[in-house]
Write a protein that holds these residues in place. Structure first.
Motif, mmCIF file in Angstrom:
data_model
loop_
_atom_site.group_PDB
_atom_site.id
_atom_site.type_symbol
_atom_site.label_atom_id
_atom_site.label_comp_id
_atom_site.label_asym_id
_atom_site.label_seq_id
_atom_site.Cartn_x
_atom_site.Cartn_y
_atom_site.Cartn_z
ATOM 1 N N PHE A 1 -2.526 17.429 -59.832
ATOM 2 C CA PHE A 1 -3.686 17.938 -60.923
ATOM 3 C C PHE A 1 -3.851 16.929 -62.016
ATOM 4 N N ALA A 2 -2.820 16.190 -62.400
ATOM 5 C CA ALA A 2 -2.975 14.828 -63.300
ATOM 6 C C ALA A 2 -3.757 13.929 -62.715
ATOM 7 N N GLU A 3 -3.483 13.598 -61.423
ATOM 8 C CA GLU A 3 -4.035 12.335 -60.725
ATOM 9 C C GLU A 3 -5.529 12.525 -60.500
ATOM 10 N N ASP A 4 -5.992 13.961 -60.384
ATOM 11 C CA ASP A 4 -7.472 14.314 -60.224
ATOM 12 C C ASP A 4 -8.166 14.255 -61.371
ATOM 13 N N ASN A 5 -7.525 14.611 -62.292
ATOM 14 C CA ASN A 5 -8.338 14.886 -63.667
ATOM 15 C C ASN A 5 -8.079 13.620 -64.658
ATOM 16 N N LEU A 6 -7.075 12.611 -64.706
ATOM 17 C CA LEU A 6 -7.203 11.635 -65.602
ATOM 18 C C LEU A 6 -8.459 10.959 -65.849
ATOM 19 N N PRO A 7 -9.105 10.546 -64.706
ATOM 20 C CA PRO A 7 -10.340 9.940 -64.988
ATOM 21 C C PRO A 7 -11.526 10.517 -65.880
ATOM 22 N N LYS A 8 -11.168 11.983 -65.857
ATOM 23 C CA LYS A 8 -12.123 12.625 -66.661
ATOM 24 C C LYS A 8 -11.466 12.933 -68.196
ATOM 25 N N LEU A 9 -10.204 12.986 -68.227
ATOM 26 C CA LEU A 9 -9.763 13.593 -69.400
ATOM 27 C C LEU A 9 -9.668 12.316 -70.486
ATOM 28 N N LEU A 10 -9.323 11.026 -69.941
ATOM 29 C CA LEU A 10 -9.174 9.728 -70.740
ATOM 30 C C LEU A 10 -10.382 8.909 -70.360
ATOM 31 N N VAL B 1 -18.540 14.238 -86.035
ATOM 32 C CA VAL B 1 -17.716 12.987 -86.084
ATOM 33 C C VAL B 1 -17.688 12.582 -84.651
ATOM 34 N N VAL B 2 -18.145 11.370 -84.147
ATOM 35 C CA VAL B 2 -17.896 10.954 -82.678
ATOM 36 C C VAL B 2 -17.078 9.679 -82.702
ATOM 37 N N LEU B 3 -15.874 9.539 -82.215
ATOM 38 C CA LEU B 3 -14.826 8.615 -82.268
ATOM 39 C C LEU B 3 -15.133 7.743 -80.930
ATOM 40 N N PRO B 4 -15.448 6.565 -81.361
ATOM 41 C CA PRO B 4 -15.574 5.407 -80.428
ATOM 42 C C PRO B 4 -14.657 5.069 -79.460
ATOM 43 N N GLU B 5 -14.918 4.958 -78.080
ATOM 44 C CA GLU B 5 -14.030 4.391 -77.172
ATOM 45 C C GLU B 5 -13.008 5.433 -76.705
ATOM 46 N N ALA B 6 -13.067 6.815 -77.205
ATOM 47 C CA ALA B 6 -12.401 7.778 -76.912
ATOM 48 C C ALA B 6 -12.906 8.679 -75.562
ATOM 49 N N GLY B 7 -12.067 9.392 -75.299
ATOM 50 C CA GLY B 7 -12.559 10.168 -74.068
ATOM 51 C C GLY B 7 -12.574 11.791 -74.422
ATOM 52 N N HIS B 8 -11.968 12.469 -73.544
ATOM 53 C CA HIS B 8 -12.059 13.835 -73.605
ATOM 54 C C HIS B 8 -10.761 14.511 -74.757
ATOM 55 N N LEU B 9 -9.933 13.524 -74.758
ATOM 56 C CA LEU B 9 -8.477 13.860 -75.552
ATOM 57 C C LEU B 9 -8.387 13.135 -76.784
ATOM 58 N N THR B 10 -9.310 13.339 -77.666
ATOM 59 C CA THR B 10 -9.157 12.523 -78.859
ATOM 60 C C THR B 10 -7.976 12.629 -79.682
#
Length: 257
Positions: free
Chosen positions: A133-142, A222-231
């Motif tokens: 689960f983590a491996e499949d989703n890390l590219p989308k989460l971070l 507020v938009v946090l630069p360089e962050a993904g889905h888990l700010t």
């Protein structure tokens, strides 16, 4: 310390430990409450024959507020936690004095997303959570920057995901897939809101944040630069600063009255 508590609801499939990077600085200024949602972390999954629904999880949150003697709170959530915050707003709007919506969306799942949720639930029940689960989703989460330059955050995410009970993960996936669209709910509520989104959020991107801001009567984006889905994990200082700068506005609007 302000007199309006802050309740933060975690993302999927995590538990309240995802708030650890923001916990201490927020707790210095506000009363902070970070429950585990049903079936995740240390929270048990109730035995029931009812179909999974975030409406039932919303009742859990209201019951927690009752136990703590809290009439009104600022209610926040990241991703699934945002969906749950909106479910609480639908169930008991009088308990919500402000909203903090982090990397989330007010729209319902589209048909493809519904099928993906169901596939996740079935695979989790068959294989468990650990590893895939983590491996499949890390590219989308971070964000890519987080993954390449701060591998310790990716390891934290893996550890949190791998620790979750499969039954709770499956329940949450099924509950999210049937949640209603909440854009009109936001349009009909005069509640101050803070909307935070990572610049590179691949799951609930800036467009989703803008939809919520456009529906709300009183919203700060507020938009946090360089962050993904888990700010809260990728840019905890940015999340803390955004919340603490916005919080006095909630109190000045009389949300704690």
């Amino acid at each position: 310390m302000t007199d309006l508590p802050l309740v933060l609801l975690h993302a999927f499939p995590f538990d309240a430990r995802m708030w650890d990077p923001v916990r201490a600085p927020l707790a210095e200024r506000v009363r902070l409450i970070t429950p585990d949602q049903r079936g995740l972390g240390r929270s048990p999954l109730p035995e029931t024959e009812r179909e999974p629904s975030l409406a039932d999880a919303a009742h859990d949150v209201v019951a927690l507020l009752d136990r703590l003697g809290l009439d009104r709170v600022v209610l926040g959530g990241c991703s699934m936690g945002g969906y749950l915050a909106l479910a609480v707003l639908r169930l008991a709007p009088e308990r919500v004095g402000g909203l903090v919506l982090i990397d989330t969306t007010a729209t319902a799942d589209d048909p493809d997303a519904v099928l993906r949720r169901l596939a996740v639930a079935e695979r989790v029940e068959a294989e468990g959570v650990s590893g895939w689960f983590a491996e499949d989703n890390l590219p989308k989460l971070l964000s890519e920057k987080t993954r390449t330059e701060r591998p310790e955050i990716a390891e934290t995410v893996r550890g949190l995901i791998d620790a979750q009970p499969p039954s709770g993960v499956a329940w949450a996936a099924r509950a999210m897939r049937v949640r209603p669209d909440s854009v009109e709910l936001l349009r009909g509520r005069d509640v101050p809101a803070l909307v935070i989104v990572g610049e590179h959020d691949a799951i609930t991107p800036l467009d989703a944040a803008n939809t919520m801001v456009g529906a709300l009567a009183d919203a700060t984006l507020v938009v946090l630069p360089e962050a993904g889905h888990l700010t809260p994990l990728e840019d905890p200082a940015g999340v803390v600063e955004a919340i603490l700068e916005w919080y006095p506005k909630v109190c000045s609007n009389g949300a704690h009255a």
